[in-house]
Scaffold this active site. Structure first.
Site, PDB file in Angstrom:
ATOM      1  CB  SER A  10     -37.166 -90.916  54.761  1.00  0.00           C
ATOM      2  OG  SER A  10     -37.506 -91.623  53.574  1.00  0.00           O
ATOM      3  CG  HIS A  35     -34.964 -93.851  57.361  1.00  0.00           C
ATOM      4  ND1 HIS A  35     -34.937 -94.758  58.405  1.00  0.00           N
ATOM      5  CD2 HIS A  35     -36.075 -94.152  56.638  1.00  0.00           C
ATOM      6  CE1 HIS A  35     -35.988 -95.549  58.330  1.00  0.00           C
ATOM      7  NE2 HIS A  35     -36.697 -95.216  57.259  1.00  0.00           N
ATOM      8  CG  ASP A  37     -37.795 -95.427  53.718  1.00  0.00           C
ATOM      9  OD1 ASP A  37     -37.873 -96.139  54.743  1.00  0.00           O
ATOM     10  OD2 ASP A  37     -37.988 -94.203  53.732  1.00  0.00           O
ATOM     11  CG  MET A  39     -40.216 -99.377  50.008  1.00  0.00           C
ATOM     12  SD  MET A  39     -41.565 -98.218  49.762  1.00  0.00           S
ATOM     13  CE  MET A  39     -41.225 -97.037  51.079  1.00  0.00           C
ATOM     14  CG  HIS A  68     -37.390 -98.993  57.122  1.00  0.00           C
ATOM     15  ND1 HIS A  68     -38.429 -98.064  57.086  1.00  0.00           N
ATOM     16  CD2 HIS A  68     -37.957-100.157  57.551  1.00  0.00           C
ATOM     17  CE1 HIS A  68     -39.543 -98.643  57.462  1.00  0.00           C
ATOM     18  NE2 HIS A  68     -39.309 -99.912  57.739  1.00  0.00           N
ATOM     19  CG  MET A  70     -40.409-101.226  54.628  1.00  0.00           C
ATOM     20  SD  MET A  70     -40.903 -99.524  54.239  1.00  0.00           S
ATOM     21  CE  MET A  70     -39.295 -98.837  53.842  1.00  0.00           C
ATOM     22  CG  MET A 139     -43.492 -99.066  60.100  1.00  0.00           C
ATOM     23  SD  MET A 139     -42.359 -97.940  59.240  1.00  0.00           S
ATOM     24  CE  MET A 139     -43.472 -96.963  58.234  1.00  0.00           C
ATOM     25  N   GLY A 144     -44.819 -97.937  52.740  1.00  0.00           N
ATOM     26  CA  GLY A 144     -44.956 -98.009  51.284  1.00  0.00           C
ATOM     27  C   GLY A 144     -44.749 -96.666  50.605  1.00  0.00           C
ATOM     28  CG  PHE A 145     -46.893 -95.020  49.026  1.00  0.00           C
ATOM     29  CD1 PHE A 145     -46.427 -95.010  47.712  1.00  0.00           C
ATOM     30  CD2 PHE A 145     -47.741 -96.057  49.424  1.00  0.00           C
ATOM     31  CE1 PHE A 145     -46.793 -96.008  46.819  1.00  0.00           C
ATOM     32  CE2 PHE A 145     -48.114 -97.064  48.540  1.00  0.00           C
ATOM     33  CZ  PHE A 145     -47.640 -97.036  47.228  1.00  0.00           C
ATOM     34  N   GLY A 146     -44.090 -92.174  51.157  1.00  0.00           N
ATOM     35  CA  GLY A 146     -43.880 -90.972  51.957  1.00  0.00           C
ATOM     36  C   GLY A 146     -45.133 -90.119  51.917  1.00  0.00           C
ATOM     37  N   GLY A 147     -45.168 -89.105  52.740  1.00  0.00           N
ATOM     38  CA  GLY A 147     -46.248 -88.120  52.669  1.00  0.00           C
ATOM     39  C   GLY A 147     -47.598 -88.566  53.218  1.00  0.00           C
ATOM     40  CG  ASP A 177     -40.278 -94.417  58.896  1.00  0.00           C
ATOM     41  OD1 ASP A 177     -40.604 -93.385  58.294  1.00  0.00           O
ATOM     42  OD2 ASP A 177     -39.718 -95.389  58.340  1.00  0.00           O
ATOM     43  N   GLY A 178     -42.934 -92.051  59.747  1.00  0.00           N
ATOM     44  CA  GLY A 178     -44.157 -91.837  58.970  1.00  0.00           C
ATOM     45  C   GLY A 178     -44.971 -90.664  59.483  1.00  0.00           C
ATOM     46  N   GLY A 179     -45.122 -89.662  58.636  1.00  0.00           N
ATOM     47  CA  GLY A 179     -45.985 -88.528  58.987  1.00  0.00           C
ATOM     48  C   GLY A 179     -45.431 -87.621  60.072  1.00  0.00           C
ATOM     49  N   GLY A 199     -39.272 -87.671  56.002  1.00  0.00           N
ATOM     50  CA  GLY A 199     -38.964 -87.520  54.587  1.00  0.00           C
ATOM     51  C   GLY A 199     -39.439 -86.168  54.101  1.00  0.00           C
TER      52      GLY A 199
HETATM   53  C1  DX5 Z   1     -42.677 -95.221  54.589  1.00  0.00           C
HETATM   54  C2  DX5 Z   1     -41.205 -95.016  54.862  1.00  0.00           C
HETATM   55  C3  DX5 Z   1     -40.918 -93.715  55.507  1.00  0.00           C
HETATM   56  C4  DX5 Z   1     -41.361 -92.522  54.726  1.00  0.00           C
HETATM   57  C5  DX5 Z   1     -41.455 -91.324  55.599  1.00  0.00           C
HETATM   58  O1  DX5 Z   1     -42.895 -96.526  54.168  1.00  0.00           O
HETATM   59  O2  DX5 Z   1     -40.705 -96.032  55.683  1.00  0.00           O
HETATM   60  O3  DX5 Z   1     -39.553 -93.620  55.857  1.00  0.00           O
HETATM   61  O4  DX5 Z   1     -40.546 -92.255  53.643  1.00  0.00           O
HETATM   62  O5  DX5 Z   1     -41.935 -90.269  54.841  1.00  0.00           O
HETATM   63  P1  DX5 Z   1     -42.759 -89.077  55.472  1.00  0.00           P
HETATM   64  O6  DX5 Z   1     -41.872 -88.433  56.485  1.00  0.00           O
HETATM   65  O7  DX5 Z   1     -43.008 -88.210  54.293  1.00  0.00           O
HETATM   66  O8  DX5 Z   1     -44.007 -89.644  56.077  1.00  0.00           O
HETATM   67 ZN    ZN Z   2     -38.616 -95.838  56.618  1.00  0.00          ZN
END
Ligand code: DX5
Ligand code: ZN
Length: 220
Positions: A10, A35, A37, A39, A68, A70, A139, A144-147, A177-179, A199
């Site tokens: 991502s 990927h 993202d 938003m 993706h 959102m 998901m 909304g956010f990475g990390g 996707d996520g974490g 990401g």
């Molecule tokens: C969250 C995004 C993800 C995110 C993943 O809304 O859709 O793609 O960036 O980031 P990590 O891998 O850091 O959780």
């Molecule tokens: Zn994503």
């Protein structure tokens, strides 16, 4: 059985001031999909990038652009992302009551169509669109956010969707996707995911680490 594992970094975790170079570097390092993202500050509480940025990035990689979305509304922007060079366009089932129509629109533009489910959305919404989708995105955080931290209940959801795909004998990517990181990746693969979005875990350590990070996640 799940297919070969694909890694979809991502670019939300990339250096936005050097996005073209980052996309080129992560592609060279072994990414399968890029990927992206998108938003809108409405469907999710963050704002990222739009179709013009996707278009600007397109010449920097020959990998599959996995976009993706959102965003809500979503229909007015599908054509712009298709023209910008997206290969797969994934929408959220929660973003419109007419997601069947939106999937039809994506397919009519000759693109692969994906459907994404938030952690609180039941898998039953997939039942009537299984024949239309090329990718299902689970998901494993609230978007909304990475990390963010991986939500363990996502594993059962992945298992159930994998069973649906196998039962119907369909060629559908099952993306998570996520974490996703070295602690959570194996569980997601074991549950049946075959496209892993990451990401933080792919971009950590800077460019010299990208190949190593991707190989580690792939598990070989
Ligand atoms: C969250 C995004 C993800 C995110 C993943 O809304 O859709 O793609 O960036 O980031 P990590 O891998 O850091 O959780
Ligand atoms: Zn994503």
């Amino acid at each position: 059985m799940a297919n070969t594992i694909k890694i979809a970094p991502s670019i939300l975790s990339a250096d936005f001031a050097r996005l073209g170079e980052e996309v080129a570097a992560i592609s060279k390092a072994g990414a399968d999909y890029i990927h992206v993202d998108v938003m809108d500050g409405h469907f999710v509480p963050n704002i990222t990038i739009g179709p013009d940025v996707v278009k600007a990035l397109r010449p920097h990689s020959d990998k599959i652009f996995d976009v993706h979305l959102m965003i809500s509304p979503v229909d007015p922007y599908i054509e712009a992302f298709a023209n910008a060079g997206a290969d797969i366009i994934t929408i959220h089932a929660e973003a419109t009551p007419h997601f069947h129509r939106t999937l039809q629109l994506i397919k009519s533009l000759g693109k692969k169509a994906g459907i994404s489910l938030n952690p609180g959305t039941p898998i039953s919404v997939l039942e009537n669109v299984m024949d239309m989708v090329d990718l299902i995105l689970v998901m494993s955080v609230n978007p909304g956010f990475g990390g963010q931290k991986f939500i363990p209940a996502s594993l059962d959801k992945i298992k159930s969707i994998r069973a649906m795909i196998e039962k119907e004998g369909r060629d559908i990517d099952l993306q998570v996707d996520g974490g996703i990181n070295m602690e959570t990746v194996q569980g997601a693969i074991d549950a049946g995911a075959d496209v892993l979005v990451a990401g933080t875990a792919t971009f950590v350590g800077g460019e010299s680490k990208y190949a190593e990070n991707i190989t580690a996640l792939r598990g070989r």
